[in-house]
Design a protein around this motif. Structure first.
Motif, PDB file in Angstrom:
ATOM      1  N   PHE A   1       0.784  -1.310   0.239  1.00 46.87           N
ATOM      2  CA  PHE A   1      -0.126   0.126  -0.067  1.00 46.87           C
ATOM      3  C   PHE A   1       1.129   1.204  -0.204  1.00 46.87           C
ATOM      4  N   GLN A   2       2.451   1.162   0.022  1.00 47.94           N
ATOM      5  CA  GLN A   2       3.279   2.391  -0.252  1.00 47.94           C
ATOM      6  C   GLN A   2       2.705   3.141  -1.793  1.00 47.94           C
ATOM      7  N   ASP A   3       2.558   2.819  -2.371  1.00 42.91           N
ATOM      8  CA  ASP A   3       2.500   2.843  -3.889  1.00 42.91           C
ATOM      9  C   ASP A   3       1.164   3.861  -4.265  1.00 42.91           C
TER      10      ASP A   3
ATOM     11  N   ALA B   1      -3.782  -4.081  -5.679  1.00 45.15           N
ATOM     12  CA  ALA B   1      -3.863  -4.495  -3.718  1.00 45.15           C
ATOM     13  C   ALA B   1      -3.974  -2.652  -3.373  1.00 45.15           C
ATOM     14  N   GLY B   2      -3.012  -1.646  -3.895  1.00 47.13           N
ATOM     15  CA  GLY B   2      -3.629  -0.737  -3.955  1.00 47.13           C
ATOM     16  C   GLY B   2      -4.676   0.011  -3.963  1.00 47.13           C
ATOM     17  N   ALA B   3      -5.346  -0.069  -4.885  1.00 42.06           N
ATOM     18  CA  ALA B   3      -6.823   0.655  -5.349  1.00 42.06           C
ATOM     19  C   ALA B   3      -7.879  -0.554  -4.558  1.00 42.06           C
ATOM     20  N   PHE B   4      -7.114  -1.586  -4.514  1.00 48.51           N
ATOM     21  CA  PHE B   4      -8.565  -2.594  -3.431  1.00 48.51           C
ATOM     22  C   PHE B   4      -8.643  -1.363  -2.018  1.00 48.51           C
ATOM     23  N   ALA B   5      -6.807  -0.839  -1.443  1.00 50.34           N
ATOM     24  CA  ALA B   5      -7.338  -0.660  -0.093  1.00 50.34           C
ATOM     25  C   ALA B   5      -7.324   0.677   0.068  1.00 50.34           C
TER      26      ALA B   5
ATOM     27  N   ARG C   1      13.620   8.726  15.353  1.00 48.86           N
ATOM     28  CA  ARG C   1      13.341   8.979  13.691  1.00 48.86           C
ATOM     29  C   ARG C   1      12.620   8.978  12.743  1.00 48.86           C
ATOM     30  N   TYR C   2      11.420   9.420  12.676  1.00 52.43           N
ATOM     31  CA  TYR C   2      10.597   9.231  11.438  1.00 52.43           C
ATOM     32  C   TYR C   2      11.433   8.475  10.442  1.00 52.43           C
ATOM     33  N   LEU C   3      10.171   7.436   9.603  1.00 54.46           N
ATOM     34  CA  LEU C   3      11.183   6.549   8.499  1.00 54.46           C
ATOM     35  C   LEU C   3      10.855   6.597   7.292  1.00 54.46           C
ATOM     36  N   GLY C   4       9.035   6.216   7.563  1.00 54.68           N
ATOM     37  CA  GLY C   4       8.728   6.258   6.568  1.00 54.68           C
ATOM     38  C   GLY C   4       6.694   5.526   6.698  1.00 54.68           C
ATOM     39  N   ALA C   5       6.152   5.749   6.034  1.00 56.85           N
ATOM     40  CA  ALA C   5       4.556   5.734   6.576  1.00 56.85           C
ATOM     41  C   ALA C   5       3.783   4.401   5.770  1.00 56.85           C
ATOM     42  N   GLN C   6       2.814   3.595   6.273  1.00 56.44           N
ATOM     43  CA  GLN C   6       1.556   2.635   5.313  1.00 56.44           C
ATOM     44  C   GLN C   6       0.674   3.264   5.819  1.00 56.44           C
ATOM     45  N   PRO C   7      -0.416   3.656   5.071  1.00 60.29           N
ATOM     46  CA  PRO C   7      -1.622   3.815   5.155  1.00 60.29           C
ATOM     47  C   PRO C   7      -2.204   2.387   5.264  1.00 60.29           C
ATOM     48  N   TRP C   8      -3.050   2.148   6.502  1.00 63.51           N
ATOM     49  CA  TRP C   8      -3.516   0.946   6.853  1.00 63.51           C
ATOM     50  C   TRP C   8      -4.785   0.507   7.111  1.00 63.51           C
TER      51      TRP C   8
END
Length: 301
Positions: free
Chosen positions: A7-9, A109-113, A217-224
């Motif tokens: 889901f990162q793209d 998968a990203g569109a589904f999420a 330290r912040y590294l990245g994010a994921q829509p969950w």
């Protein structure tokens, strides 16, 4: 930046101006791709488990109450809609999002999420939270308008922090009572009002385990989308305090780098030994990054 999880793209151009152009959406409809979800948030798929992407022309009519998701790289529109708004859908099976994220191409998968998150919000916001009046969805599904009091409601995303907490030699992992046996993961929690993500990291770790974080330290994010969180991933350095659990955790302990490496290499079907967060999650990426020794830059101020 952190990567390698689901889901990162961004599979679609969300094309915000089109949400206010119903004529343009009607023109896109015949060739549009439709993601059809059931009441449990599962997507219609064919007998082989591939996404069943209907065309607007197959359904007929126009967008109606369908949610406009955006345009793909070829300019084709994508919409999401509930199965109950259509005649019977000839799905070979209904696929849940976790399975799709592990098996499908990242874009699908990203569109589904994305579709699941929007329809989940629709299903739980049919009435105004201010006056209780019925909500009408506008802007192609992105605004819930109350005709009774005039208030507008917008899609909800809940920000949360998730953190790989190390003491320089070991990684702090916990497990919840409702998880599968032997499953361990990094700590996580929702950000509270008036709190920064970094403050939430310190508070959550201390509340759940008593361990004191000294730097992060912040590294990245994921829509969950289970159901609608935004996971903000952090690497944290903490004192080597002995963990004591409270709240949602039933157990927490420090793992050595060797133990983490063994768990990362362990097959999910193994008969014994700790199992880690699944590979589709940012939690897995944080654990793998810590194991690779990429935590050295996080030190106390």
């Amino acid at each position: 930046m952190l990567g390698g999880f689901a889901f990162q793209d961004a599979p679609l151009d969300r094309a915000d101006p089109l949400r206010d152009d119903p004529d343009a959406l009607r023109r896109h409809w015949p060739d549009a791709r439709l993601l059809v979800l059931d009441a449990q948030g599962r997507l219609a798929a064919d007998a082989q488990g591939a996404a069943l992407l209907l065309r607007g022309a197959d359904v007929g009519g126009g967008p109606g109450t369908a949610v406009f998701l955006g345009l793909d790289g070829g300019g084709q529109a994508w919409f999401a809609l509930e199965a109950g708004t259509l005649p019977a859908v000839a799905a070979g099976q209904w696929i849940d999002l976790r399975r799709a994220a592990a098996l499908w191409p990242a874009a699908e998968a990203g569109a589904f999420a994305y579709a699941r998150g929007m329809l989940y919000w629709h299903a739980r916001n049919r009435y105004c939270g201010v006056c209780g009046g019925g909500v009408q969805f506008r802007r192609a599904g992105f605004v819930g308008h109350c005709a009774q009091c005039g208030n507008d409601h917008y899609p909800r995303v809940d920000p949360a922090v998730i953190m790989a907490v190390g003491d320089g030699e070991r990684l702090l992992l916990g497990r919840q009572a409702g998880w599968a046996p032997r499953r361990w993961s990094v700590l996580a929690g929702f950000i509270e009002p008036g709190e920064s993500p970094e403050q939430a990291v310190v508070r959550e770790v201390h509340e759940e385990t008593g361990v004191r974080v000294r730097a992060c330290r912040y590294l990245g994010a994921q829509p969950w989308p289970f159901p609608g969180a935004l996971m903000l991933g952090y690497q944290a350095f903490a004192e080597a305090d002995p963990p004591r659990v409270s709240g949602e955790l039933e157990e927490a302990r420090w793992f050595t780098r060797e133990e983490v490496g063994q768990a990362l290499a362990r097959d999910e079907r193994a008969a014994d030994g700790p199992l880690l967060a699944p590979s589709i999650s940012i939690a897995h990426a944080l654990i793998a990054r810590w194991h690779a020794g990429e935590d050295a830059s996080v030190t106390p101020a």
